[in-house]
Design a protein around this motif. Structure first.
Motif, PDB file in Angstrom:
ATOM      1  N   SER A  14      -6.100  13.006   2.003  1.00 35.45           N
ATOM      2  CA  SER A  14      -4.731  13.529   2.017  1.00 35.45           C
ATOM      3  C   SER A  14      -3.977  12.907   3.186  1.00 35.45           C
ATOM      4  CB  SER A  14      -4.717  15.055   2.146  1.00 35.45           C
ATOM      5  OG  SER A  14      -5.195  15.454   3.414  1.00 35.45           O
ATOM      6  N   GLY A  15      -2.676  12.837   3.034  1.00 36.81           N
ATOM      7  CA  GLY A  15      -1.851  12.333   4.121  1.00 36.81           C
ATOM      8  C   GLY A  15      -0.714  11.473   3.633  1.00 36.81           C
ATOM      9  N   ALA A  16       0.084  11.008   4.579  1.00 34.31           N
ATOM     10  CA  ALA A  16       1.225  10.149   4.270  1.00 34.31           C
ATOM     11  C   ALA A  16       1.441   9.177   5.418  1.00 34.31           C
ATOM     12  CB  ALA A  16       2.487  10.978   4.041  1.00 34.31           C
ATOM     13  N   VAL A  17       1.774   7.943   5.060  1.00 36.59           N
ATOM     14  CA  VAL A  17       2.110   6.909   6.042  1.00 36.59           C
ATOM     15  C   VAL A  17       3.484   6.371   5.675  1.00 36.59           C
ATOM     16  CG1 VAL A  17       1.503   4.681   7.050  1.00 36.59           C
ATOM     17  CG2 VAL A  17      -0.314   6.271   6.346  1.00 36.59           C
ATOM     18  N   CYS A  18       4.423   6.489   6.593  1.00 36.62           N
ATOM     19  CA  CYS A  18       5.777   5.966   6.380  1.00 36.62           C
ATOM     20  C   CYS A  18       6.060   4.909   7.438  1.00 36.62           C
ATOM     21  CB  CYS A  18       6.804   7.094   6.471  1.00 36.62           C
ATOM     22  SG  CYS A  18       8.526   6.531   6.354  1.00 36.62           S
ATOM     23  N   THR A  19       6.498   3.737   6.995  1.00 32.77           N
ATOM     24  CA  THR A  19       6.841   2.664   7.928  1.00 32.77           C
ATOM     25  C   THR A  19       8.317   2.335   7.804  1.00 32.77           C
ATOM     26  OG1 THR A  19       4.606   1.735   7.883  1.00 32.77           O
ATOM     27  CG2 THR A  19       6.389   0.261   8.556  1.00 32.77           C
ATOM     28  N   ILE A  20       9.025   2.427   8.918  1.00 32.32           N
ATOM     29  CA  ILE A  20      10.450   2.085   8.946  1.00 32.32           C
ATOM     30  C   ILE A  20      10.553   0.582   9.162  1.00 32.32           C
ATOM     31  CG2 ILE A  20      12.712   2.629   9.878  1.00 32.32           C
ATOM     32  CD1 ILE A  20      11.138   5.061   8.781  1.00 32.32           C
ATOM     33  N   ALA A  21      10.767  -0.132   8.077  1.00 37.99           N
ATOM     34  CA  ALA A  21      10.965  -1.579   8.163  1.00 37.99           C
ATOM     35  C   ALA A  21      12.468  -1.829   8.335  1.00 37.99           C
ATOM     36  CB  ALA A  21      10.399  -2.266   6.926  1.00 37.99           C
ATOM     37  N   ALA A  77       6.912  -8.905   7.464  1.00 35.49           N
ATOM     38  CA  ALA A  77       5.484  -8.621   7.609  1.00 35.49           C
ATOM     39  C   ALA A  77       5.207  -7.129   7.423  1.00 35.49           C
ATOM     40  CB  ALA A  77       4.990  -9.080   8.975  1.00 35.49           C
ATOM     41  N   ALA A  78       6.016  -6.284   8.070  1.00 35.10           N
ATOM     42  CA  ALA A  78       5.814  -4.839   7.960  1.00 35.10           C
ATOM     43  C   ALA A  78       6.000  -4.358   6.530  1.00 35.10           C
ATOM     44  CB  ALA A  78       6.784  -4.111   8.899  1.00 35.10           C
ATOM     45  N   THR A  79       6.996  -4.899   5.847  1.00 34.12           N
ATOM     46  CA  THR A  79       7.260  -4.516   4.455  1.00 34.12           C
ATOM     47  C   THR A  79       6.095  -4.913   3.550  1.00 34.12           C
ATOM     48  OG1 THR A  79       9.658  -4.713   4.756  1.00 34.12           O
ATOM     49  CG2 THR A  79       8.830  -4.843   2.499  1.00 34.12           C
ATOM     50  N   GLY A  80       5.624  -6.139   3.712  1.00 35.40           N
ATOM     51  CA  GLY A  80       4.523  -6.626   2.879  1.00 35.40           C
ATOM     52  C   GLY A  80       3.240  -5.856   3.112  1.00 35.40           C
ATOM     53  N   LYS A 126      -7.641   5.369  -5.623  1.00 34.98           N
ATOM     54  CA  LYS A 126      -7.389   6.721  -6.156  1.00 34.98           C
ATOM     55  C   LYS A 126      -7.427   7.778  -5.048  1.00 34.98           C
ATOM     56  CE  LYS A 126      -8.918   5.819 -10.905  1.00 34.98           C
ATOM     57  NZ  LYS A 126      -8.822   4.361 -10.779  1.00 34.98           N
ATOM     58  N   LYS A 127      -6.776   7.442  -3.938  1.00 35.34           N
ATOM     59  CA  LYS A 127      -6.698   8.346  -2.805  1.00 35.34           C
ATOM     60  C   LYS A 127      -5.322   9.011  -2.751  1.00 35.34           C
ATOM     61  CE  LYS A 127     -10.790   7.780  -1.040  1.00 35.34           C
ATOM     62  NZ  LYS A 127     -11.749   8.929  -0.915  1.00 35.34           N
ATOM     63  N   ASP A 128      -5.315  10.274  -2.351  1.00 33.07           N
ATOM     64  CA  ASP A 128      -4.071  11.035  -2.288  1.00 33.07           C
ATOM     65  C   ASP A 128      -3.386  10.824  -0.934  1.00 33.07           C
ATOM     66  OD1 ASP A 128      -2.021  12.722  -2.979  1.00 33.07           O
ATOM     67  OD2 ASP A 128      -3.130  14.562  -2.503  1.00 33.07           O
ATOM     68  N   ILE A 129      -3.102   9.558  -0.643  1.00 34.33           N
ATOM     69  CA  ILE A 129      -2.387   9.188   0.582  1.00 34.33           C
ATOM     70  C   ILE A 129      -1.125   8.445   0.174  1.00 34.33           C
ATOM     71  CG2 ILE A 129      -2.462   7.859   2.728  1.00 34.33           C
ATOM     72  CD1 ILE A 129      -5.517   8.331   2.708  1.00 34.33           C
ATOM     73  N   ALA A 130       0.002   9.080   0.409  1.00 33.63           N
ATOM     74  CA  ALA A 130       1.286   8.494   0.011  1.00 33.63           C
ATOM     75  C   ALA A 130       1.730   7.471   1.053  1.00 33.63           C
ATOM     76  CB  ALA A 130       2.335   9.588  -0.125  1.00 33.63           C
ATOM     77  N   VAL A 131       2.263   6.361   0.586  1.00 37.90           N
ATOM     78  CA  VAL A 131       2.763   5.311   1.479  1.00 37.90           C
ATOM     79  C   VAL A 131       4.219   5.033   1.131  1.00 37.90           C
ATOM     80  CG1 VAL A 131       2.480   2.963   2.321  1.00 37.90           C
ATOM     81  CG2 VAL A 131       0.462   4.304   1.675  1.00 37.90           C
ATOM     82  N   THR A 132       5.071   5.183   2.108  1.00 35.49           N
ATOM     83  CA  THR A 132       6.511   4.983   1.918  1.00 35.49           C
ATOM     84  C   THR A 132       6.995   3.871   2.837  1.00 35.49           C
ATOM     85  OG1 THR A 132       6.869   7.319   1.351  1.00 35.49           O
ATOM     86  CG2 THR A 132       8.789   6.068   2.075  1.00 35.49           C
ATOM     87  N   THR A 133       7.673   2.883   2.263  1.00 40.42           N
ATOM     88  CA  THR A 133       8.264   1.792   3.037  1.00 40.42           C
ATOM     89  C   THR A 133       9.781   1.952   3.016  1.00 40.42           C
ATOM     90  OG1 THR A 133       6.470   0.339   2.302  1.00 40.42           O
ATOM     91  CG2 THR A 133       8.381  -0.709   3.351  1.00 40.42           C
ATOM     92  N   VAL A 134      10.378   2.021   4.201  1.00 38.64           N
ATOM     93  CA  VAL A 134      11.823   2.257   4.315  1.00 38.64           C
ATOM     94  C   VAL A 134      12.499   0.995   4.831  1.00 38.64           C
ATOM     95  CG1 VAL A 134      13.613   3.721   5.329  1.00 38.64           C
ATOM     96  CG2 VAL A 134      11.358   4.683   4.806  1.00 38.64           C
TER      97      VAL A 134
END
Length: 272
Positions: A134-141, A161-164, A177-185
């Motif tokens: 579980s979890g979430a990773v958000c990167t502000i590109a 690089a950060a976006t890719g 199949k992991k419940d870890i959301a990844v959001t790229t901004v």
């Protein structure tokens, strides 16, 4: 992703949208907000300002350009708050010069903070997040991770690089199949002071409060890619369909993107 009772880590969280996002997650019921920042005075002021919002707030003074300090700060975070449920890779710097005017240190520091640090920070906690599933990773590109721009060559390189990396991480979590959301901004300029002097003829410079709210909502909704104000699909579609001279004309003469940095001054020490 519900922020209630969660532990949230924000890098570059003492100023700008990092600070605003910290306030918003506490207002949503986060149990513990951990802020990493280089500025001790800013951290102290932020901790004091957030003391009445509920939840614990821990500021850690550290330098994201140093991998050993990232590892040290991660250990400190585990000891006081455990493994974060949400990581927001927000910290960033911009030099804002023609490429030939950069020093080697400018290049190295920009890449370390904007491109390398999100990977090192996430790597410190991701194995444990995977075990927890579980979890979430958000990167502000940045929109500069989609569109090239004069006086932003190194910044654009770091954000490409950060976006890719971030979107590749999203695909890896799906394959595993992991419940870890990844959001790229990928936002356009935000009026936090980092891009003081920028002039935008057509597209609006983003207001920090509204931009921060959109980012937090994107994490809550597990949005994969968020570009502001132009949607990323419009940029990608235009790049794919238009011949390069025509795309340059649109960016330069219609939207005025290529002239936005002409009067850039900036302000050192801010996160994006």
């Amino acid at each position: 992703m519900d922020f209630k009772d969660k532990t949230v880590l924000i890098t570059g969280g003492a100023f700008g949208i990092g600070k605003i996002m910290g306030r918003k997650v506490l207002e949503r019921g986060a149990a513990h907000l951990v802020i990493w920042d280089l500025n001790p005075e800013g951290l102290q002021q932020t901790e004091s300002a957030f003391s009445s919002l509920g939840g614990e707030v821990t500021g850690i003074v550290m330098d994201l350009s140093d991998v050993k300090q990232i590892q040290w700060a991660a250990a400190q975070t585990r000891s006081v708050a455990g493994v974060p449920h949400v990581i927001i890779n927000n910290a960033g710097i911009v030099v804002g010069k023609m490429f030939h005017e950069h020093s080697h240190d400018d290049i190295s520091k920009s890449m370390k903070i904007n491109a390398d640090a999100p990977m090192h920070v996430t790597l410190e906690f991701l194995p444990e997040m995977l075990r927890r599933n579980s979890g979430a990773v958000c990167t502000i590109a940045s929109s500069a991770g989609l569109i090239s721009n004069p006086k932003m060559s190194v910044y654009a390189a770091s954000k490409w690089a950060a976006t890719g990396w971030s979107d590749s991480l999203r695909l890896e979590m799906q394959q595993l199949k992991k419940d870890i959301a990844v959001t790229t901004v990928m936002p356009f300029y935000i009026s936090t002071g980092m891009f003081d002097g920028v002039k935008s003829r057509v597209l609006p410079v983003l207001e920090p409060e509204k931009a921060s709210e959109r980012i937090i909502c994107a994490i809550e909704k597990k949005t994969k890619l968020l570009a502001m104000p132009m949607p990323y699909w419009f940029i990608r579609l235009s790049q794919g369909l238009l011949p390069l001279p025509v795309f340059d004309w649109v960016m330069r003469d219609v939207f005025g993107i290529y002239d936005t940095m002409k009067e850039f001054r900036g302000r050192k020490g801010d996160g994006l």
